[in-house]
Design an enzyme around this catalytic site. Structure first.
Site, PDB file in Angstrom:
ATOM      1  N   GLY A  16       0.809  -1.213   0.000  1.00 52.93           N
ATOM      2  CA  GLY A  16       0.000   0.000   0.000  1.00 52.93           C
ATOM      3  C   GLY A  16       0.841   1.261   0.000  1.00 52.93           C
ATOM      4  O   GLY A  16       0.620   2.185  -0.792  1.00 52.93           O
ATOM      5  N   GLU A  35       9.834   4.000   7.365  1.00 47.87           N
ATOM      6  CA  GLU A  35       9.805   2.539   7.420  1.00 47.87           C
ATOM      7  C   GLU A  35      10.551   2.080   8.670  1.00 47.87           C
ATOM      8  O   GLU A  35      11.702   2.465   8.883  1.00 47.87           O
ATOM      9  CB  GLU A  35      10.453   1.943   6.171  1.00 47.87           C
ATOM     10  N   GLY A  86       6.283  -6.370   3.173  1.00 44.13           N
ATOM     11  CA  GLY A  86       6.078  -7.803   2.995  1.00 44.13           C
ATOM     12  C   GLY A  86       6.600  -8.355   1.696  1.00 44.13           C
ATOM     13  O   GLY A  86       6.762  -9.569   1.557  1.00 44.13           O
ATOM     14  N   ALA A  91       5.902 -14.762  -0.719  1.00 44.01           N
ATOM     15  CA  ALA A  91       6.202 -15.874  -1.625  1.00 44.01           C
ATOM     16  C   ALA A  91       5.982 -15.513  -3.092  1.00 44.01           C
ATOM     17  O   ALA A  91       5.777 -16.396  -3.918  1.00 44.01           O
ATOM     18  CB  ALA A  91       5.360 -17.092  -1.250  1.00 44.01           C
ATOM     19  N   VAL A 227       7.281   5.010  13.654  1.00 44.24           N
ATOM     20  CA  VAL A 227       6.350   6.084  13.997  1.00 44.24           C
ATOM     21  C   VAL A 227       5.690   5.753  15.334  1.00 44.24           C
ATOM     22  O   VAL A 227       5.091   4.682  15.498  1.00 44.24           O
ATOM     23  CB  VAL A 227       5.289   6.270  12.896  1.00 44.24           C
ATOM     24  N   HIS A 469      -1.225 -13.843   6.479  1.00 44.11           N
ATOM     25  CA  HIS A 469      -2.009 -12.809   5.815  1.00 44.11           C
ATOM     26  C   HIS A 469      -3.008 -12.205   6.790  1.00 44.11           C
ATOM     27  O   HIS A 469      -4.204 -12.512   6.754  1.00 44.11           O
ATOM     28  CB  HIS A 469      -2.711 -13.399   4.587  1.00 44.11           C
ATOM     29  N   GLY A 502      -3.298  -3.615   4.113  1.00 40.01           N
ATOM     30  CA  GLY A 502      -4.162  -4.745   4.391  1.00 40.01           C
ATOM     31  C   GLY A 502      -5.196  -4.488   5.465  1.00 40.01           C
ATOM     32  O   GLY A 502      -6.212  -5.188   5.523  1.00 40.01           O
TER      33      GLY A 502
END
Length: 545
Positions: A16, A35, A86, A91, A227, A469, A502
């Site tokens: 995202g 990050e 991720g 994978a 953050v 997930h 997500g």
């Protein structure tokens, strides 16, 4: 002269955040990414996952790797860390969900999602370099096809769509994806260590596409910055405070101001930050629906392992996920592999015990299996060449189950906890996964002549499923009574703050969600105005109206 240090701060650099950074830079915004993880060049990744400092994420212990592991009462979570999020340890598997996902009642009434997202899925596939069908065949692919046949679902077997540059193995070529604007790429060598971090340079991580192009357009990426606060400013915009990842106390804190903030820290990081900011009053109008509809993709991680390495089987050769099949309309099975030497995750594997029974019966089944066949169980359980002896079965469902997350005080800190949520209880085991694992084990024995057995996981023994997930909890909705973000991914009550990862996904997709997160982010960014132009998105209603 702008009143803010940045136009937009993006928190997180996964599927995202990377989309948001590139598309907003293209629209003329000054963008800074924070990050929490470190930046990796290809040769910085661990050679195997036994190199804990480069593989695991545990800053307090000096480990700044790509693999996060989080624990809640109802699930154990595997997630990513580092610049690229991720994509560094996933994978490379990029499926589009079936119709059930788009028709979930949580969001079906907002838009015809399958139709609306189709052009954004197409963009995501192009940007992520999707190869629609994994092009190689080895013993694992034959075993998976055979297991599907034995289960009576051969017609559902397919090769996985993967984001990998195959090219000539080990040979570096100029950028093959973006007309020379992207980095040079090296052809996949089928080493199997996609989820440890691709040292070859064949994996289409976000550092090879979205982030590489974003930095060319002036986006600043600050790694190893966690953050700790996003606070609404009385005069407008936000103050974003960071500290150096792994630092103790308040040392090394810095604050910048931004007109807008995009929160894309992954479901765990995004929920954690939103919960804390709501509790402290830094973002006081976050809806009370925060934490609801947290999803695990209804997952299980089981598998099968042989007692020894089958001759010439090459189970560890290939990319991480290569095939899949459906055992029923809602249950999707994929094979997963690690490369030779990457045996650490074998520590999670154990005897496959019955599900849906009390703990003492599960422990009894485990002990009974060991006592009846101690030598066989030792051979199955040893970590020696584990990745070369077995096949992990990643099982996902589009079933409607969820958790509700909230904060609780523990050891003087506010931490996330879970309770069962809307829909059916989040499953602690999946009978479909057990059937698939047994079929895969039988096919290993049949195809290789080497005895094999189905395997489960230690968390599953104790009633805690594993998921790679973790989704939802700040879901897309048509009102703050039903979710946290509006149809344009703006937080209800704080429209200058967007959730684009997500955490906004409203339902279990039943497949790997990376392509969907990317497509949703592309759609969200397509509605942002160009810098200095009127906002085409409708204004949110004032709180309480």
């Amino acid at each position: 002269m702008s009143a803010f240090d940045e136009d937009v701060v993006v928190i997180g650099s996964g599927f995202g955040g990377s989309v948001a950074a590139l598309r907003l830079a293209e629209k003329g915004y000054r963008v800074r990414i924070y990050e929490a993880g470190r930046r990796f060049e290809d040769t910085d990744f661990a050679t195997t996952n036994w190199n804990l400092r480069r593989y695991l994420w545990a800053p307090a212990l000096g480990c700044f790797g790509v693999q996060r592991i989080h624990r809640l009462p109802h699930v154990m979570i595997l997630a990513g860390a580092g610049v690229g999020g991720g994509s560094l340890n996933y994978a490379n598997t990029l499926y589009q969900p079936g119709a059930a996902f788009f028709e979930d009642p949580q969001w079906a009434g907002i838009a015809p999602w399958q139709q609306e997202l189709e052009p954004h899925y197409a963009t995501a596939r192009r940007m992520l370099g999707v190869v629609e069908h994994y092009p190689h065949t080895g013993p694992v692919e034959r075993i998976m096809a055979g297991a599907a046949e034995d289960l009576g679902v051969a017609d559902t077997f397919r090769r996985a769509p993967v984001g990998v540059y195959f090219g000539k193995p080990g040979e570096t070529a100029p950028d093959p994806f973006f007309g020379g604007e992207g980095p040079a790429r090296t052809g996949c060598t089928l080493c199997g260590n996609c989820m440890v971090g691709c040292r070859v340079g064949a994996k289409n991580t976000l550092m090879k596409n979205y982030l590489a192009l974003a930095e060319r357009r002036g986006v600043v990426v600050e790694a190893l910055r966690t953050v700790v606060e996003v606070r609404e400013r009385p005069a407008g915009g936000f103050a974003v405070t960071t500290r150096r990842s792994g630092a103790w106390g308040r040392r090394g804190r810095r604050t910048v101001t931004a007109e807008r903030v995009v929160l894309a820290a992954g479901t765990w990081g995004t929920q954690q930050l939103l919960h804390r900011m709501k509790a402290t009053g830094a973002l006081p109008r976050i809806p009370d629906t925060l934490g609801q509809l947290t999803r695990t993709n209804s997952e299980a991680l089981d598998g099968a392992v042989a007692t020894r390495v089958p001759e010439s089987a090459e189970f560890a050769r290939g990319v991480a996920i290569t095939t899949s099949f459906h055992v029923d309309d809602r249950t999707h099975i994929e094979n997963v592999r690690y490369g030779p030497g990457s045996n650490l995750m074998g520590m999670l594997a154990t005897v496959l015990v019955p599900g849906g029974v009390p703990l003492h019966r599960r422990l009894g089944a485990l002990c009974g299996a060991v006592l009846r066949h101690p030598i066989r169980q030792f051979r199955l359980g040893t970590l020696r060449r584990w990745s070369e002896r077995g096949i992990i079965a990643l099982v996902m469902q589009n079933a409607d189950n969820s958790l509700t997350l909230s904060l609780r005080r523990r050891f003087g800190r506010d931490v996330l906890t879970s309770a069962q949520g809307h829909g059916a209880p989040n499953p602690s085991h999946l009978p479909e996964a057990h059937r698939a694992a047994a079929a895969i084990a039988a096919r290993i024995t049949r195809e290789t002549g080497t005895p094999a057995a189905a395997r489960g996981s230690w968390p599953e023994v104790f009633g805690i499923p594993l998921t790679a997930h973790f989704l939802g909890g700040a879901v897309l909705s048509d009102s703050p009574d039903r979710g946290v973000v509006d149809p344009y991914h703006r937080v209800w009550g704080h429209p200058g703050l967007s959730v684009v990862d997500g955490a906004a996904v409203p339902a279990n997709p039943g497949v790997n969600p990376s392509l969907t997160i990317t497509a949703l982010a592309e759609r969200a960014m397509s509605y942002w105005p160009r810098q200095g132009e009127p906002d085409p998105r409708p204004a949110q209603a004032a709180p309480g109206r």
